[in-house]
Write a protein that holds these residues in place. Structure first.
Motif, PDB file in Angstrom:
ATOM      1  N   ALA A 108      32.408  15.433  -4.914  1.00 26.27           N
ATOM      2  CA  ALA A 108      31.992  14.599  -6.038  1.00 26.27           C
ATOM      3  C   ALA A 108      31.460  15.461  -7.180  1.00 26.27           C
ATOM      4  O   ALA A 108      31.792  15.230  -8.357  1.00 26.27           O
ATOM      5  N   LEU A 109      30.648  16.454  -6.857  1.00 25.11           N
ATOM      6  CA  LEU A 109      30.137  17.348  -7.894  1.00 25.11           C
ATOM      7  C   LEU A 109      31.271  18.119  -8.559  1.00 25.11           C
ATOM      8  O   LEU A 109      31.280  18.277  -9.788  1.00 25.11           O
ATOM      9  N   LEU A 110      32.208  18.584  -7.762  1.00 29.81           N
ATOM     10  CA  LEU A 110      33.341  19.323  -8.313  1.00 29.81           C
ATOM     11  C   LEU A 110      34.170  18.441  -9.237  1.00 29.81           C
ATOM     12  O   LEU A 110      34.586  18.870 -10.312  1.00 29.81           O
ATOM     13  N   MET A 111      34.389  17.207  -8.843  1.00 24.67           N
ATOM     14  CA  MET A 111      35.137  16.287  -9.701  1.00 24.67           C
ATOM     15  C   MET A 111      34.378  16.032 -11.007  1.00 24.67           C
ATOM     16  O   MET A 111      34.973  15.964 -12.083  1.00 24.67           O
ATOM     17  N   GLY A 112      33.075  15.893 -10.923  1.00 27.74           N
ATOM     18  CA  GLY A 112      32.280  15.697 -12.123  1.00 27.74           C
ATOM     19  C   GLY A 112      32.366  16.889 -13.061  1.00 27.74           C
ATOM     20  O   GLY A 112      32.539  16.729 -14.278  1.00 27.74           O
ATOM     21  N   VAL A 113      32.272  18.092 -12.497  1.00 25.82           N
ATOM     22  CA  VAL A 113      32.383  19.300 -13.314  1.00 25.82           C
ATOM     23  C   VAL A 113      33.764  19.384 -13.949  1.00 25.82           C
ATOM     24  O   VAL A 113      33.911  19.721 -15.123  1.00 25.82           O
ATOM     25  N   LEU A 114      34.793  19.081 -13.172  1.00 28.58           N
ATOM     26  CA  LEU A 114      36.148  19.141 -13.709  1.00 28.58           C
ATOM     27  C   LEU A 114      36.374  18.099 -14.804  1.00 28.58           C
ATOM     28  O   LEU A 114      37.043  18.378 -15.804  1.00 28.58           O
ATOM     29  N   LYS A 115      35.856  16.911 -14.638  1.00 36.51           N
ATOM     30  CA  LYS A 115      35.998  15.883 -15.671  1.00 36.51           C
ATOM     31  C   LYS A 115      35.268  16.293 -16.949  1.00 36.51           C
ATOM     32  O   LYS A 115      35.770  16.101 -18.054  1.00 36.51           O
ATOM     33  N   PHE A 116      34.079  16.859 -16.765  1.00 34.66           N
ATOM     34  CA  PHE A 116      33.340  17.341 -17.931  1.00 34.66           C
ATOM     35  C   PHE A 116      34.127  18.434 -18.644  1.00 34.66           C
ATOM     36  O   PHE A 116      34.259  18.420 -19.867  1.00 34.66           O
TER      37      PHE A 116
ATOM     38  N   GLU B  79      37.293  18.907 -18.476  1.00 36.34           N
ATOM     39  CA  GLU B  79      38.531  18.329 -19.013  1.00 36.34           C
ATOM     40  C   GLU B  79      38.298  17.807 -20.428  1.00 36.34           C
ATOM     41  O   GLU B  79      39.088  18.075 -21.333  1.00 36.34           O
ATOM     42  N   TYR B  80      37.241  17.071 -20.636  1.00 30.63           N
ATOM     43  CA  TYR B  80      36.973  16.498 -21.947  1.00 30.63           C
ATOM     44  C   TYR B  80      36.572  17.553 -22.966  1.00 30.63           C
ATOM     45  O   TYR B  80      36.865  17.430 -24.139  1.00 30.63           O
ATOM     46  N   ARG B  81      35.907  18.595 -22.496  1.00 29.45           N
ATOM     47  CA  ARG B  81      35.412  19.603 -23.426  1.00 29.45           C
ATOM     48  C   ARG B  81      36.464  20.633 -23.828  1.00 29.45           C
ATOM     49  O   ARG B  81      36.536  21.015 -24.972  1.00 29.45           O
ATOM     50  N   PHE B  82      37.236  21.116 -22.828  1.00 32.05           N
ATOM     51  CA  PHE B  82      38.087  22.271 -23.116  1.00 32.05           C
ATOM     52  C   PHE B  82      39.561  22.060 -22.808  1.00 32.05           C
ATOM     53  O   PHE B  82      40.423  22.346 -23.631  1.00 32.05           O
TER      54      PHE B  82
ATOM     55  N   VAL C 283      41.768  19.597 -22.204  1.00 34.24           N
ATOM     56  CA  VAL C 283      42.686  18.653 -22.842  1.00 34.24           C
ATOM     57  C   VAL C 283      43.183  19.214 -24.173  1.00 34.24           C
ATOM     58  O   VAL C 283      44.345  19.053 -24.528  1.00 34.24           O
ATOM     59  N   HIS C 284      42.332  19.905 -24.850  1.00 31.61           N
ATOM     60  CA  HIS C 284      42.693  20.393 -26.175  1.00 31.61           C
ATOM     61  C   HIS C 284      43.437  21.723 -26.145  1.00 31.61           C
ATOM     62  O   HIS C 284      44.308  21.944 -26.982  1.00 31.61           O
ATOM     63  N   ASP C 285      43.120  22.605 -25.214  1.00 32.71           N
ATOM     64  CA  ASP C 285      43.637  23.964 -25.275  1.00 32.71           C
ATOM     65  C   ASP C 285      44.725  24.291 -24.256  1.00 32.71           C
ATOM     66  O   ASP C 285      45.602  25.090 -24.548  1.00 32.71           O
ATOM     67  N   LEU C 286      44.671  23.741 -23.070  1.00 40.08           N
ATOM     68  CA  LEU C 286      45.569  24.168 -21.998  1.00 40.08           C
ATOM     69  C   LEU C 286      46.515  23.049 -21.584  1.00 40.08           C
ATOM     70  O   LEU C 286      46.221  21.871 -21.718  1.00 40.08           O
ATOM     71  N   SER C 287      47.628  23.446 -21.007  1.00 38.75           N
ATOM     72  CA  SER C 287      48.612  22.451 -20.589  1.00 38.75           C
ATOM     73  C   SER C 287      48.180  21.762 -19.294  1.00 38.75           C
ATOM     74  O   SER C 287      47.313  22.246 -18.572  1.00 38.75           O
ATOM     75  N   LEU C 288      48.821  20.655 -19.015  1.00 35.77           N
ATOM     76  CA  LEU C 288      48.513  19.863 -17.824  1.00 35.77           C
ATOM     77  C   LEU C 288      48.796  20.647 -16.546  1.00 35.77           C
ATOM     78  O   LEU C 288      48.044  20.553 -15.577  1.00 35.77           O
ATOM     79  N   GLU C 289      49.857  21.459 -16.509  1.00 38.05           N
ATOM     80  CA  GLU C 289      50.206  22.222 -15.310  1.00 38.05           C
ATOM     81  C   GLU C 289      49.107  23.217 -14.944  1.00 38.05           C
ATOM     82  O   GLU C 289      48.763  23.391 -13.779  1.00 38.05           O
TER      83      GLU C 289
ATOM     84  N   TYR D 102      45.922  22.962 -15.724  1.00 38.08           N
ATOM     85  CA  TYR D 102      44.781  22.174 -15.267  1.00 38.08           C
ATOM     86  C   TYR D 102      44.969  21.734 -13.822  1.00 38.08           C
ATOM     87  O   TYR D 102      44.068  21.876 -12.995  1.00 38.08           O
ATOM     88  N   LEU D 103      46.155  21.211 -13.488  1.00 40.58           N
ATOM     89  CA  LEU D 103      46.424  20.780 -12.110  1.00 40.58           C
ATOM     90  C   LEU D 103      46.408  21.956 -11.144  1.00 40.58           C
ATOM     91  O   LEU D 103      45.949  21.837 -10.003  1.00 40.58           O
ATOM     92  N   GLY D 104      46.907  23.103 -11.576  1.00 40.81           N
ATOM     93  CA  GLY D 104      46.859  24.304 -10.741  1.00 40.81           C
ATOM     94  C   GLY D 104      45.441  24.728 -10.438  1.00 40.81           C
ATOM     95  O   GLY D 104      45.112  25.108  -9.308  1.00 40.81           O
ATOM     96  N   LEU D 105      44.571  24.664 -11.439  1.00 43.76           N
ATOM     97  CA  LEU D 105      43.169  25.007 -11.243  1.00 43.76           C
ATOM     98  C   LEU D 105      42.500  24.052 -10.266  1.00 43.76           C
ATOM     99  O   LEU D 105      41.751  24.475  -9.374  1.00 43.76           O
ATOM    100  N   VAL D 106      42.768  22.764 -10.420  1.00 47.16           N
ATOM    101  CA  VAL D 106      42.211  21.768  -9.500  1.00 47.16           C
ATOM    102  C   VAL D 106      42.700  22.046  -8.082  1.00 47.16           C
ATOM    103  O   VAL D 106      41.918  22.019  -7.112  1.00 47.16           O
ATOM    104  N   ALA D 107      43.990  22.345  -7.913  1.00 50.26           N
ATOM    105  CA  ALA D 107      44.544  22.621  -6.583  1.00 50.26           C
ATOM    106  C   ALA D 107      43.896  23.845  -5.960  1.00 50.26           C
ATOM    107  O   ALA D 107      43.529  23.834  -4.778  1.00 50.26           O
ATOM    108  N   VAL D 108      43.723  24.907  -6.730  1.00 49.86           N
ATOM    109  CA  VAL D 108      43.104  26.130  -6.207  1.00 49.86           C
ATOM    110  C   VAL D 108      41.663  25.861  -5.788  1.00 49.86           C
ATOM    111  O   VAL D 108      41.214  26.314  -4.728  1.00 49.86           O
ATOM    112  N   LEU D 109      40.928  25.127  -6.587  1.00 46.03           N
ATOM    113  CA  LEU D 109      39.540  24.822  -6.243  1.00 46.03           C
ATOM    114  C   LEU D 109      39.444  23.985  -4.966  1.00 46.03           C
ATOM    115  O   LEU D 109      38.610  24.246  -4.102  1.00 46.03           O
ATOM    116  N   PHE D 110      40.309  22.982  -4.836  1.00 49.57           N
ATOM    117  CA  PHE D 110      40.262  22.146  -3.640  1.00 49.57           C
ATOM    118  C   PHE D 110      40.718  22.911  -2.394  1.00 49.57           C
ATOM    119  O   PHE D 110      40.167  22.718  -1.313  1.00 49.57           O
ATOM    120  N   VAL D 111      41.690  23.786  -2.538  1.00 47.35           N
ATOM    121  CA  VAL D 111      42.117  24.601  -1.393  1.00 47.35           C
ATOM    122  C   VAL D 111      40.976  25.522  -0.959  1.00 47.35           C
ATOM    123  O   VAL D 111      40.679  25.640   0.230  1.00 47.35           O
TER     124      VAL D 111
END
Length: 142
Positions: A15-23, A25-28, A30-36, A38-47
């Motif tokens: 839950a904390l990790l999801m909160g940090v990632l959502k924060f 996402e809105y700050r950095f 969405v504006h600067d990096l592609s969706l792929e 972002y998803l790769g970073l989420v996958a690496v963190l969860f693994v």
């Protein structure tokens, strides 16, 4: 740590990790990096988090066998156990196989079998476990 506490800790961490990632996402992201990316970073963190939790839940305590063997020369002489047979008995007590004992003592496998059978005769045993039990009863190994 109990399994229930580990699961709760894992859930809170997720839950904390999801909160940090959502924060983030809105700050950095969405504006600067592609969706792929972002998803790769989420996958690496969860693994990484999954591996960490998995290792914590499946940790096994390793108990090293005792390598210290007391030596009572009088009892050994009375039983007729030679120094080499006593070494083999100590290695059997550590849980080594005949091949491992042969490698450790730099002798052939058949030599180890001969020493083992001599020990069985001298300790009045028919198996390794009986020989070890008898040796412990006679207090020649701990």
């Amino acid at each position: 740590m109990t399994l229930r506490k580990s699961i709760i800790l894992y859930g809170v961490a997720m839950a904390l990790l999801m909160g940090v990632l959502k924060f983030a996402e809105y700050r950095f992201f969405v504006h600067d990096l592609s969706l792929e990316l972002y998803l790769g970073l989420v996958a690496v963190l969860f693994v990484g988090l999954g591996v960490w939790v998995g290792r914590r839940l499946t940790r096994v305590k390793v108990i090293e066998p005792s390598t210290e063997i007391t030596r009572d020369e009088a009892k050994l002489k009375k039983l007729g156990i030679t120094k080499r047979e006593y070494e083999v008995l100590g290695l059997i007590a550590q849980g080594l196989s005949n091949k491992e004992i042969a490698d450790k003592l730099f002798v052939s496998n058949s030599t180890v079998k001969t020493h083992t059978s001599n020990l069985f005769l001298k300790l009045d045993a028919s198996r390794r476990t009986q020989a070890l039990q008898r040796a412990k009863e006679l207090q020649i190994i701990p």
